[in-house]
Design a protein around this motif. Structure first.
Motif, PDB file in Angstrom:
ATOM      1  N   ALA A 261      -2.385   0.840 -11.242  1.00  0.00           N
ATOM      2  CA  ALA A 261      -1.567  -0.294 -10.801  1.00  0.00           C
ATOM      3  C   ALA A 261      -2.409  -1.399 -10.193  1.00  0.00           C
ATOM      4  CB  ALA A 261      -0.533   0.195  -9.786  1.00  0.00           C
ATOM      5  N   VAL A 262      -3.364  -1.025  -9.352  1.00  0.00           N
ATOM      6  CA  VAL A 262      -4.231  -2.021  -8.694  1.00  0.00           C
ATOM      7  C   VAL A 262      -5.031  -2.810  -9.723  1.00  0.00           C
ATOM      8  CG1 VAL A 262      -6.271  -2.283  -7.217  1.00  0.00           C
ATOM      9  CG2 VAL A 262      -4.389  -0.806  -6.496  1.00  0.00           C
TER      10      VAL A 262
ATOM     11  N   ARG B 267       0.836  -1.206   0.000  1.00  0.00           N
ATOM     12  CA  ARG B 267       0.000   0.000   0.000  1.00  0.00           C
ATOM     13  C   ARG B 267       0.873   1.260   0.000  1.00  0.00           C
ATOM     14  NH1 ARG B 267      -3.199  -3.336   3.332  1.00  0.00           N
ATOM     15  NH2 ARG B 267      -2.204  -2.548   5.234  1.00  0.00           N
ATOM     16  N   ALA B 268       1.944   1.201   0.789  1.00  0.00           N
ATOM     17  CA  ALA B 268       2.856   2.339   0.843  1.00  0.00           C
ATOM     18  C   ALA B 268       3.556   2.538  -0.501  1.00  0.00           C
ATOM     19  CB  ALA B 268       3.895   2.114   1.945  1.00  0.00           C
ATOM     20  N   PHE B 269       3.888   1.446  -1.151  1.00  0.00           N
ATOM     21  CA  PHE B 269       4.537   1.504  -2.462  1.00  0.00           C
ATOM     22  C   PHE B 269       3.629   2.180  -3.483  1.00  0.00           C
ATOM     23  CE2 PHE B 269       4.887  -0.590  -6.655  1.00  0.00           C
ATOM     24  CZ  PHE B 269       6.152  -0.163  -7.023  1.00  0.00           C
TER      25      PHE B 269
ATOM     26  N   GLY C 222       4.611   7.189  -5.215  1.00  0.00           N
ATOM     27  CA  GLY C 222       4.945   7.956  -6.416  1.00  0.00           C
ATOM     28  C   GLY C 222       6.169   7.414  -7.129  1.00  0.00           C
ATOM     29  N   ALA C 223       6.616   6.237  -6.724  1.00  0.00           N
ATOM     30  CA  ALA C 223       7.807   5.646  -7.332  1.00  0.00           C
ATOM     31  C   ALA C 223       7.564   5.221  -8.773  1.00  0.00           C
ATOM     32  CB  ALA C 223       8.275   4.439  -6.508  1.00  0.00           C
ATOM     33  N   ILE C 224       6.340   4.845  -9.095  1.00  0.00           N
ATOM     34  CA  ILE C 224       6.019   4.418 -10.459  1.00  0.00           C
ATOM     35  C   ILE C 224       5.181   5.489 -11.147  1.00  0.00           C
ATOM     36  CG2 ILE C 224       6.226   1.929 -10.132  1.00  0.00           C
ATOM     37  CD1 ILE C 224       3.253   1.820  -9.522  1.00  0.00           C
ATOM     38  N   ASN C 225       5.337   5.597 -12.437  1.00  0.00           N
ATOM     39  CA  ASN C 225       4.695   6.673 -13.211  1.00  0.00           C
ATOM     40  C   ASN C 225       3.273   6.317 -13.654  1.00  0.00           C
ATOM     41  OD1 ASN C 225       7.028   8.252 -13.029  1.00  0.00           O
ATOM     42  ND2 ASN C 225       7.913   7.272 -14.826  1.00  0.00           N
ATOM     43  N   CYS C 226       2.474   5.894 -12.694  1.00  0.00           N
ATOM     44  CA  CYS C 226       1.061   5.638 -12.983  1.00  0.00           C
ATOM     45  C   CYS C 226       0.289   5.821 -11.685  1.00  0.00           C
ATOM     46  CB  CYS C 226       0.855   4.229 -13.553  1.00  0.00           C
ATOM     47  SG  CYS C 226       1.203   2.884 -12.397  1.00  0.00           S
TER      48      CYS C 226
END
Length: 206
Positions: A85-86, A70-72, A76-80
């Motif tokens: 992502a979910v 959830r924290a990941f 904002g580490a990934i550009n989506c």
């Protein structure tokens, strides 16, 4: 060494009807066909990328704790977006990971649509309806995908489960409700008529 698209695909096999090529010279027709090959190849890459992103995200989720996941998503580490992502992980986990569907067909669908296609109770046959619609050139919005894989079963089932006596009672209740509304409207109409009548009697005296 990889071959270029035009060396792999016979341009004569590209279906362009008379309306497309009307008035074009041979060089223009060839240019359009070469572009079609490149466009289709790029669309394949889009679908391939979606599948790869979904696989990587699913791997991350399966290798860390729920709280870290959830924290990941929120990091904002990934550009989506988190939702993007979910939905991809849901699609990959529920059906996409074991599917051999052509990558170019995936390119026409959003992650939300792909996730819907993995919803509980959705079968391969129903997913195939979506891909058939894509191949037929239909516009596959999320709402259109939902109808194809789920239909309107809930509403139909809720009504069909009622017994005949329950259906009759429901109709009688509706009739009674409408009757009360009509009576109220009639009472209001009488009150308005009285007010207007009294006003007409008073006004001449002013």
């Amino acid at each position: 060494m990889d071959l270029s698209p035009t060396e792999v695909v016979d341009l004569e096999s590209i279906p362009l009807n008379n309306e497309v090529i009307r008035g074009l010279v041979p060089a223009q027709i060839e240019f359009v066909k070469e572009s079609v090959v490149e466009i289709n190849e790029e669309l394949g890459y889009v679908g391939q990328s979606l599948r790869a992103v979904a696989a990587n995200l699913a791997d991350i989720k399966s290798n860390i704790k729920p709280g870290n996941w959830r924290a990941f998503l929120k990091s904002g580490a990934i550009n989506c977006s988190e939702r993007f992502a979910v939905d991809l992980v849901s699609a990959y986990t529920n059906w996409l990971g074991g599917s051999d569907i052509d990558d170019n067909l995936l390119a026409s669908l959003t992650p939300r649509s792909l996730a819907l296609m993995g919803s509980k109770g959705v079968t391969d046959k129903e997913r195939q309806k979506v891909f058939q619609a894509v191949e037929n050139g239909e516009r596959m919005t999320e709402a259109a995908v939902r109808v194809l894989v789920k239909g309107s079963k809930k509403k139909k089932n809720a009504y069909s489960k009622k017994t005949e006596s329950e259906k009759v009672k429901s109709l009688k209740d509706k009739i009674e409700t409408y009757r009360k509304i009509i009576n109220n409207l009639q009472d209001e109409n009488k009150k308005l008529s009285i007010l207007l009548s009294n006003r007409e009697k008073i006004e001449p005296l002013v």
